[in-house]
Design a protein around this motif. Structure first.
Motif, PDB file in Angstrom:
ATOM      1  N   ALA A  84       0.827  -1.205   0.000  1.00 24.46           N
ATOM      2  CA  ALA A  84       0.000   0.000   0.000  1.00 24.46           C
ATOM      3  C   ALA A  84       0.864   1.259   0.000  1.00 24.46           C
ATOM      4  CB  ALA A  84      -0.937  -0.004   1.210  1.00 24.46           C
ATOM      5  N   LEU A  85       1.992   1.232   0.711  1.00 23.09           N
ATOM      6  CA  LEU A  85       2.883   2.393   0.735  1.00 23.09           C
ATOM      7  C   LEU A  85       3.676   2.526  -0.563  1.00 23.09           C
ATOM      8  CD1 LEU A  85       4.374   2.450   4.355  1.00 23.09           C
ATOM      9  CD2 LEU A  85       2.508   3.810   3.415  1.00 23.09           C
ATOM     10  N   SER A  86       4.121   1.386  -1.109  1.00 26.57           N
ATOM     11  CA  SER A  86       4.971   1.440  -2.304  1.00 26.57           C
ATOM     12  C   SER A  86       4.240   1.983  -3.520  1.00 26.57           C
ATOM     13  CB  SER A  86       5.521   0.047  -2.610  1.00 26.57           C
ATOM     14  OG  SER A  86       4.467  -0.860  -2.909  1.00 26.57           O
ATOM     15  N   ALA A  87       2.915   1.897  -3.532  1.00 28.98           N
ATOM     16  CA  ALA A  87       2.173   2.407  -4.686  1.00 28.98           C
ATOM     17  C   ALA A  87       2.267   3.920  -4.808  1.00 28.98           C
ATOM     18  CB  ALA A  87       0.706   1.986  -4.591  1.00 28.98           C
ATOM     19  N   TRP A  88       2.509   4.621  -3.705  1.00 27.38           N
ATOM     20  CA  TRP A  88       2.496   6.087  -3.707  1.00 27.38           C
ATOM     21  C   TRP A  88       3.762   6.703  -4.276  1.00 27.38           C
ATOM     22  CZ3 TRP A  88      -1.590   9.215  -2.352  1.00 27.38           C
ATOM     23  CH2 TRP A  88      -2.689   8.572  -1.794  1.00 27.38           C
ATOM     24  N   VAL A  89       4.794   5.903  -4.531  1.00 18.89           N
ATOM     25  CA  VAL A  89       6.061   6.486  -5.000  1.00 18.89           C
ATOM     26  C   VAL A  89       5.955   7.030  -6.423  1.00 18.89           C
ATOM     27  CG1 VAL A  89       7.416   5.005  -3.487  1.00 18.89           C
ATOM     28  CG2 VAL A  89       6.924   4.251  -5.815  1.00 18.89           C
ATOM     29  N   VAL A  90       4.952   6.618  -7.186  1.00 20.61           N
ATOM     30  CA  VAL A  90       4.823   7.099  -8.565  1.00 20.61           C
ATOM     31  C   VAL A  90       3.744   8.164  -8.713  1.00 20.61           C
ATOM     32  CG1 VAL A  90       5.655   4.921  -9.518  1.00 20.61           C
ATOM     33  CG2 VAL A  90       3.203   5.253  -9.181  1.00 20.61           C
ATOM     34  N   ILE A  91       3.106   8.569  -7.614  1.00 17.11           N
ATOM     35  CA  ILE A  91       2.017   9.541  -7.676  1.00 17.11           C
ATOM     36  C   ILE A  91       2.596  10.958  -7.741  1.00 17.11           C
ATOM     37  CG2 ILE A  91       0.014  10.484  -6.495  1.00 17.11           C
ATOM     38  CD1 ILE A  91      -0.415   7.694  -7.608  1.00 17.11           C
ATOM     39  N   PRO A  92       2.301  11.720  -8.803  1.00 11.80           N
ATOM     40  CA  PRO A  92       2.767  13.112  -8.880  1.00 11.80           C
ATOM     41  C   PRO A  92       1.782  14.058  -8.186  1.00 11.80           C
ATOM     42  CG  PRO A  92       1.769  12.477 -10.963  1.00 11.80           C
ATOM     43  CD  PRO A  92       1.668  11.269 -10.050  1.00 11.80           C
ATOM     44  N   PHE A  93       2.229  14.718  -7.120  1.00  8.94           N
ATOM     45  CA  PHE A  93       1.382  15.658  -6.397  1.00  8.94           C
ATOM     46  C   PHE A  93       1.459  17.062  -6.984  1.00  8.94           C
ATOM     47  CE2 PHE A  93       2.184  12.212  -3.467  1.00  8.94           C
ATOM     48  CZ  PHE A  93       0.926  11.986  -2.936  1.00  8.94           C
ATOM     49  N   ASP A  94       2.451  17.306  -7.806  1.00 11.01           N
ATOM     50  CA  ASP A  94       2.611  18.546  -8.552  1.00 11.01           C
ATOM     51  C   ASP A  94       3.643  18.259  -9.629  1.00 11.01           C
ATOM     52  OD1 ASP A  94       2.426  21.128  -9.437  1.00 11.01           O
ATOM     53  OD2 ASP A  94       2.704  22.053  -7.470  1.00 11.01           O
ATOM     54  N   PHE A  95       3.870  19.215 -10.501  1.00 15.36           N
ATOM     55  CA  PHE A  95       4.856  18.991 -11.559  1.00 15.36           C
ATOM     56  C   PHE A  95       6.249  18.876 -10.938  1.00 15.36           C
ATOM     57  CE2 PHE A  95       7.787  20.360 -14.911  1.00 15.36           C
ATOM     58  CZ  PHE A  95       7.415  19.471 -15.906  1.00 15.36           C
ATOM     59  N   GLY A  96       6.838  17.678 -11.054  1.00 12.85           N
ATOM     60  CA  GLY A  96       8.144  17.416 -10.468  1.00 12.85           C
ATOM     61  C   GLY A  96       8.107  16.910  -9.052  1.00 12.85           C
ATOM     62  N   LEU A  97       6.970  16.968  -8.366  1.00 13.79           N
ATOM     63  CA  LEU A  97       6.856  16.510  -6.984  1.00 13.79           C
ATOM     64  C   LEU A  97       6.409  15.049  -6.978  1.00 13.79           C
ATOM     65  CD1 LEU A  97       7.084  17.348  -4.014  1.00 13.79           C
ATOM     66  CD2 LEU A  97       4.677  18.021  -4.095  1.00 13.79           C
ATOM     67  N   VAL A 266      -2.137  21.643  -3.321  1.00 13.66           N
ATOM     68  CA  VAL A 266      -3.378  22.009  -2.623  1.00 13.66           C
ATOM     69  C   VAL A 266      -4.587  21.574  -3.427  1.00 13.66           C
ATOM     70  CG1 VAL A 266      -4.767  23.925  -1.770  1.00 13.66           C
ATOM     71  CG2 VAL A 266      -2.293  23.919  -1.406  1.00 13.66           C
ATOM     72  N   TRP A 267      -4.549  21.813  -4.742  1.00 12.29           N
ATOM     73  CA  TRP A 267      -5.694  21.458  -5.583  1.00 12.29           C
ATOM     74  C   TRP A 267      -5.890  19.946  -5.677  1.00 12.29           C
ATOM     75  CZ3 TRP A 267      -9.866  23.677  -7.279  1.00 12.29           C
ATOM     76  CH2 TRP A 267      -9.932  25.066  -7.311  1.00 12.29           C
ATOM     77  N   ILE A 268      -4.790  19.206  -5.745  1.00 11.86           N
ATOM     78  CA  ILE A 268      -4.950  17.756  -5.824  1.00 11.86           C
ATOM     79  C   ILE A 268      -5.488  17.218  -4.503  1.00 11.86           C
ATOM     80  CG2 ILE A 268      -2.668  16.944  -5.038  1.00 11.86           C
ATOM     81  CD1 ILE A 268      -2.651  15.100  -7.490  1.00 11.86           C
ATOM     82  N   GLY A 269      -5.139  17.870  -3.379  1.00 11.48           N
ATOM     83  CA  GLY A 269      -5.701  17.481  -2.088  1.00 11.48           C
ATOM     84  C   GLY A 269      -7.195  17.752  -2.004  1.00 11.48           C
ATOM     85  N   ILE A 270      -7.630  18.899  -2.552  1.00 17.97           N
ATOM     86  CA  ILE A 270      -9.066  19.228  -2.563  1.00 17.97           C
ATOM     87  C   ILE A 270      -9.844  18.209  -3.391  1.00 17.97           C
ATOM     88  CG2 ILE A 270     -10.752  20.929  -3.352  1.00 17.97           C
ATOM     89  CD1 ILE A 270      -8.698  23.087  -2.668  1.00 17.97           C
ATOM     90  N   LYS A 271      -9.288  17.817  -4.513  1.00 13.88           N
ATOM     91  CA  LYS A 271      -9.984  16.848  -5.377  1.00 13.88           C
ATOM     92  C   LYS A 271     -10.035  15.465  -4.739  1.00 13.88           C
ATOM     93  CE  LYS A 271      -8.512  19.298  -9.551  1.00 13.88           C
ATOM     94  NZ  LYS A 271      -7.675  19.245 -10.754  1.00 13.88           N
ATOM     95  N   ILE A 272      -8.950  15.075  -4.055  1.00 14.57           N
ATOM     96  CA  ILE A 272      -8.959  13.782  -3.362  1.00 14.57           C
ATOM     97  C   ILE A 272     -10.008  13.785  -2.257  1.00 14.57           C
ATOM     98  CG2 ILE A 272      -7.602  12.243  -1.899  1.00 14.57           C
ATOM     99  CD1 ILE A 272      -5.125  13.125  -3.451  1.00 14.57           C
ATOM    100  N   ALA A 273     -10.134  14.917  -1.549  1.00 15.71           N
ATOM    101  CA  ALA A 273     -11.154  15.018  -0.506  1.00 15.71           C
ATOM    102  C   ALA A 273     -12.556  14.886  -1.094  1.00 15.71           C
ATOM    103  CB  ALA A 273     -11.008  16.352   0.235  1.00 15.71           C
ATOM    104  N   PHE A 274     -12.765  15.447  -2.279  1.00 15.24           N
ATOM    105  CA  PHE A 274     -14.074  15.327  -2.934  1.00 15.24           C
ATOM    106  C   PHE A 274     -14.377  13.873  -3.291  1.00 15.24           C
ATOM    107  CE2 PHE A 274     -16.285  15.106  -7.077  1.00 15.24           C
ATOM    108  CZ  PHE A 274     -17.533  15.539  -6.665  1.00 15.24           C
ATOM    109  N   VAL A 275     -13.399  13.181  -3.876  1.00 17.41           N
ATOM    110  CA  VAL A 275     -13.612  11.779  -4.239  1.00 17.41           C
ATOM    111  C   VAL A 275     -13.794  10.929  -2.982  1.00 17.41           C
ATOM    112  CG1 VAL A 275     -12.631   9.776  -5.422  1.00 17.41           C
ATOM    113  CG2 VAL A 275     -12.319  12.055  -6.383  1.00 17.41           C
ATOM    114  N   GLY A 276     -13.042  11.242  -1.910  1.00 14.57           N
ATOM    115  CA  GLY A 276     -13.232  10.519  -0.654  1.00 14.57           C
ATOM    116  C   GLY A 276     -14.627  10.703  -0.087  1.00 14.57           C
ATOM    117  N   PHE A 277     -15.172  11.927  -0.230  1.00 20.57           N
ATOM    118  CA  PHE A 277     -16.551  12.161   0.207  1.00 20.57           C
ATOM    119  C   PHE A 277     -17.527  11.304  -0.600  1.00 20.57           C
ATOM    120  CE2 PHE A 277     -20.586  14.429  -0.456  1.00 20.57           C
ATOM    121  CZ  PHE A 277     -21.050  14.462   0.856  1.00 20.57           C
ATOM    122  N   LEU A 278     -17.259  11.107  -1.890  1.00 16.15           N
ATOM    123  CA  LEU A 278     -18.121  10.240  -2.702  1.00 16.15           C
ATOM    124  C   LEU A 278     -18.077   8.799  -2.183  1.00 16.15           C
ATOM    125  CD1 LEU A 278     -17.412  11.467  -6.359  1.00 16.15           C
ATOM    126  CD2 LEU A 278     -19.331  12.056  -4.865  1.00 16.15           C
TER     127      LEU A 278
END
Length: 317
Positions: A84-97, A266-278
């Motif tokens: 579950a942790l290793s899957a997050w290493v390829v997630i881009p939270f911003d350009f270059g992040l 910040v924007w990707i966090g807001i969108k994740i919160a929206f999908v989590g609410f769904l």
């Protein structure tokens, strides 16, 4: 190497905190929907309830059943949590992040979701219990069935973006998010990830009247906490995949009009919160499916539709 380790820690620590407080948010939202208060005792407004629950679980004794395979019994939750942790290493939270901006990020995430099946099977088989093993078999069949539909849907996204790299997929949505033209595909994708993460109304692996708690039965203490953290980490991972594939990743809603500044994380966090609410909303709204209904929906409904949508997308592209 040092940069990648530091980036992994920067992502992992907030992830564990997010998992903890997502459980609190879920209980609060469910309480609001069901006209209850929810956690409100530990901390201000119940904000420390997740911390208290985590401490309670990790301080409890881990009990190993007498007829269980001790090594596999203890190995399964560690393996599941590590995946579950290793899957997050390829997630881009911003350009270059991003920790590892690999070209095959989509295939990497699909491989991780498939490998999760082994942790569930090991957990169910290791205890020599028919209830746990039946729950593990159900979970494995459920994940594999809906992985097929998810793979076909992602093939359409990859064909449109022209790349399996997650950053490139987000950049291809700078002018138009895929949720617009791919709305029917997104609905199938969202329902499929509900089934793959064992969320209601598809939580057949822990149907109380049949399996008690599925493959998690007889797990206690830190082992159960690791399964719990892995499950909610996969839910957040499913949410961030929805954001990357369909909601434009880190691009703001009104970026095209120039009305909002670019602040990717910040924007990707807001969108994740929206999908989590769904996710929470669906759990509070729909009753549980029967297992035969779950399989029929995956193989006889979603699979033909997703395959037809992929052929249409491939033809247009």
């Amino acid at each position: 190497m040092l940069w990648q380790i530091s980036m992994f820690l920067i992502i992992t620590v907030p992830l564990l905190l997010s998992v903890a407080f997502f459980t609190l948010a879920e209980r609060k939202v469910l309480g609001f929907i069901q006209r209850r208060v929810g956690p409100n005792v530990v901390g201000y407004g119940g904000t420390l309830q997740a911390v208290a629950d985590g401490l309670k679980l990790f301080l409890k004794q881990t009990i190993v059943p007498s007829k269980a395979n001790r090594f596999l019994f203890l190995f399964a939750p560690v393996y599941t949590f590590a995946l579950a942790l290793s899957a997050w290493v390829v997630i881009p939270f911003d350009f270059g992040l991003v920790v590892a901006d690999i070209d095959m990020g989509v295939l990497y995430l699909l491989a991780i979701s498939t490998l999760n099946v082994y942790g569930i099977i090991i957990a169910g088989w290791s205890r020599n219990s028919k209830y746990a093993f039946l729950g593990a078999c159900r979970a494995a069949a459920q994940i594999i069935s809906y992985d097929v539909s998810i793979s076909l849907i992602l093939l359409g996204v990859v064909a449109t973006a022209g790349s399996c790299n997650l950053t490139e997929i987000v950049l291809s949505q700078e002018n138009l998010w895929y949720i617009g033209p791919f709305l029917p595909i997104f609905i199938i994708f969202f329902v499929s990830i509900l089934a793959e993460t064992n969320r209601a109304p598809f939580d057949l692996t822990e149907a109380e009247a049949e399996l008690v708690a599925g493959y998690c039965v007889e797990y206690s203490g830190a082992c159960f906490a690791l399964f719990f953290l892995a499950e909610y980490s996969n839910i957040l991972l499913a949410g961030v995949q929805c954001v990357i594939y369909f909601f434009g990743g880190w691009f703001p809603l009104l970026y095209i009009l120039g009305l909002l500044p670019v602040c990717g994380s910040v924007w990707i966090g807001i969108k994740i919160a929206f999908v989590g609410f769904l996710f929470i909303w669906v759990r509070a709204t729909f009753p549980r499916f029967r297992y035969d209904q779950l399989m029929r929906l995956g193989w006889k409904v979603f699979l033909p539709i997703s395959f037809g949508c992929f052929l249409c997308v491939a033809y247009v592209v």
